[in-house]
Design a protein around this motif. Structure first.
Motif, PDB file in Angstrom:
ATOM      1  N   UNK A 130      11.236  -7.968  -0.112  1.00 32.71           N
ATOM      2  CA  UNK A 130      11.560  -7.601   1.268  1.00 32.71           C
ATOM      3  C   UNK A 130      12.039  -6.154   1.368  1.00 32.71           C
ATOM      4  N   UNK A 131      12.739  -5.680   0.367  1.00 35.05           N
ATOM      5  CA  UNK A 131      13.207  -4.291   0.379  1.00 35.05           C
ATOM      6  C   UNK A 131      12.030  -3.324   0.443  1.00 35.05           C
ATOM      7  N   UNK A 132      10.980  -3.577  -0.342  1.00 37.90           N
ATOM      8  CA  UNK A 132       9.789  -2.722  -0.331  1.00 37.90           C
ATOM      9  C   UNK A 132       9.080  -2.812   1.031  1.00 37.90           C
ATOM     10  N   UNK A 133       8.983  -4.022   1.578  1.00 38.86           N
ATOM     11  CA  UNK A 133       8.346  -4.217   2.882  1.00 38.86           C
ATOM     12  C   UNK A 133       9.115  -3.467   3.964  1.00 38.86           C
ATOM     13  N   UNK A 188       9.499  -7.816   9.059  1.00 34.49           N
ATOM     14  CA  UNK A 188      10.903  -7.437   8.823  1.00 34.49           C
ATOM     15  C   UNK A 188      11.955  -8.441   9.283  1.00 34.49           C
ATOM     16  N   UNK A 189      11.561  -9.502   9.976  1.00 35.75           N
ATOM     17  CA  UNK A 189      12.539 -10.468  10.492  1.00 35.75           C
ATOM     18  C   UNK A 189      12.286 -11.838   9.868  1.00 35.75           C
ATOM     19  N   UNK A 191       8.326 -13.744   6.044  1.00 35.36           N
ATOM     20  CA  UNK A 191       7.794 -12.390   6.203  1.00 35.36           C
ATOM     21  C   UNK A 191       6.639 -12.147   5.241  1.00 35.36           C
ATOM     22  N   UNK A 192       5.749 -11.263   5.687  1.00 42.09           N
ATOM     23  CA  UNK A 192       4.595 -10.888   4.875  1.00 42.09           C
ATOM     24  C   UNK A 192       4.524  -9.364   4.790  1.00 42.09           C
ATOM     25  N   UNK A 193       3.907  -8.890   3.724  1.00 40.58           N
ATOM     26  CA  UNK A 193       3.704  -7.447   3.542  1.00 40.58           C
ATOM     27  C   UNK A 193       2.668  -6.951   4.540  1.00 40.58           C
ATOM     28  N   UNK A 194       2.810  -5.711   4.945  1.00 33.37           N
ATOM     29  CA  UNK A 194       1.775  -5.045   5.727  1.00 33.37           C
ATOM     30  C   UNK A 194       0.504  -4.992   4.866  1.00 33.37           C
ATOM     31  N   UNK A 226       3.149 -12.834   0.909  1.00 34.03           N
ATOM     32  CA  UNK A 226       4.493 -13.221   1.351  1.00 34.03           C
ATOM     33  C   UNK A 226       5.544 -12.440   0.570  1.00 34.03           C
ATOM     34  N   UNK A 227       6.624 -12.115   1.237  1.00 32.87           N
ATOM     35  CA  UNK A 227       7.740 -11.422   0.587  1.00 32.87           C
ATOM     36  C   UNK A 227       8.153 -12.209  -0.654  1.00 32.87           C
ATOM     37  N   UNK A 228       8.346 -11.489  -1.747  1.00 35.18           N
ATOM     38  CA  UNK A 228       8.719 -12.099  -3.018  1.00 35.18           C
ATOM     39  C   UNK A 228       7.538 -12.424  -3.909  1.00 35.18           C
TER      40      UNK A 228
END
Length: 154
Positions: free
Chosen positions: A28-31, A46-47, A59-62, A101-103
């Protein structure tokens, strides 16, 4: 450190698997940092609470973050000797197949589709797949164009 290869060895690798990067975590920090760089603060990135209510479940990466990771991943591939500089020449095709997905952890799988040797530079086309650890469908597939400008010969 990656292997250095000659122009002849590069040409011989045309049409073959060229390399696979290490896994890299997309946390999530990178996203969030990518969202800040691009001013793309859509909630699905971001939410975590609001994104949990979507079919993504979080959350998902761009897509462009995933695509931009190719640069870092490519530094693990064999490097051509005698290159003054390399440039990203663009993409013929890019498809975002599955959300990251984040992570999650991703890696790049590179296939050297073609090599075109010209006076002063070498043009390459790489078929690239970005895999998501533990998933059958990749994050993205792309046809990536690169140029390596050669050092002047004395």
């Amino acid at each position: 450190m990656t292997d250095k290869i000659t122009l002849e060895r590069l040409r011989a690798r045309e049409g073959t698997h060229f390399g696979t990067s290490d896994w890299v975590e997309i946390d999530q920090k990178r996203i969030d940092a990518f969202a800040d760089c691009t001013n793309d603060w859509q909630f699905i990135h971001i939410d975590p609470e609001q994104a949990a209510q979507t079919p993504f479940g979080g959350t998902i990466a761009h897509g462009f973050l995933t695509l931009s990771m190719l640069s870092m991943m490519s530094y693990q591939l064999p490097r051509l000797q005698g290159v003054a500089m390399g440039v990203n020449y663009g993409f013929e095709k890019v498809r975002f197949v599955s959300p990251v997905r984040a992570g999650s952890r991703i890696r790049g799988v590179f296939h050297l589709k073609s090599v075109d040797i010209q006076p002063g530079y070498v043009a390459t086309v790489m078929d690239v797949t970005v895999e998501i650890e533990g998933q059958d469908k990749p994050a993205l597939v792309a046809e990536w164009l690169g140029r390596r400008y050669l050092e002047e010969q004395a």
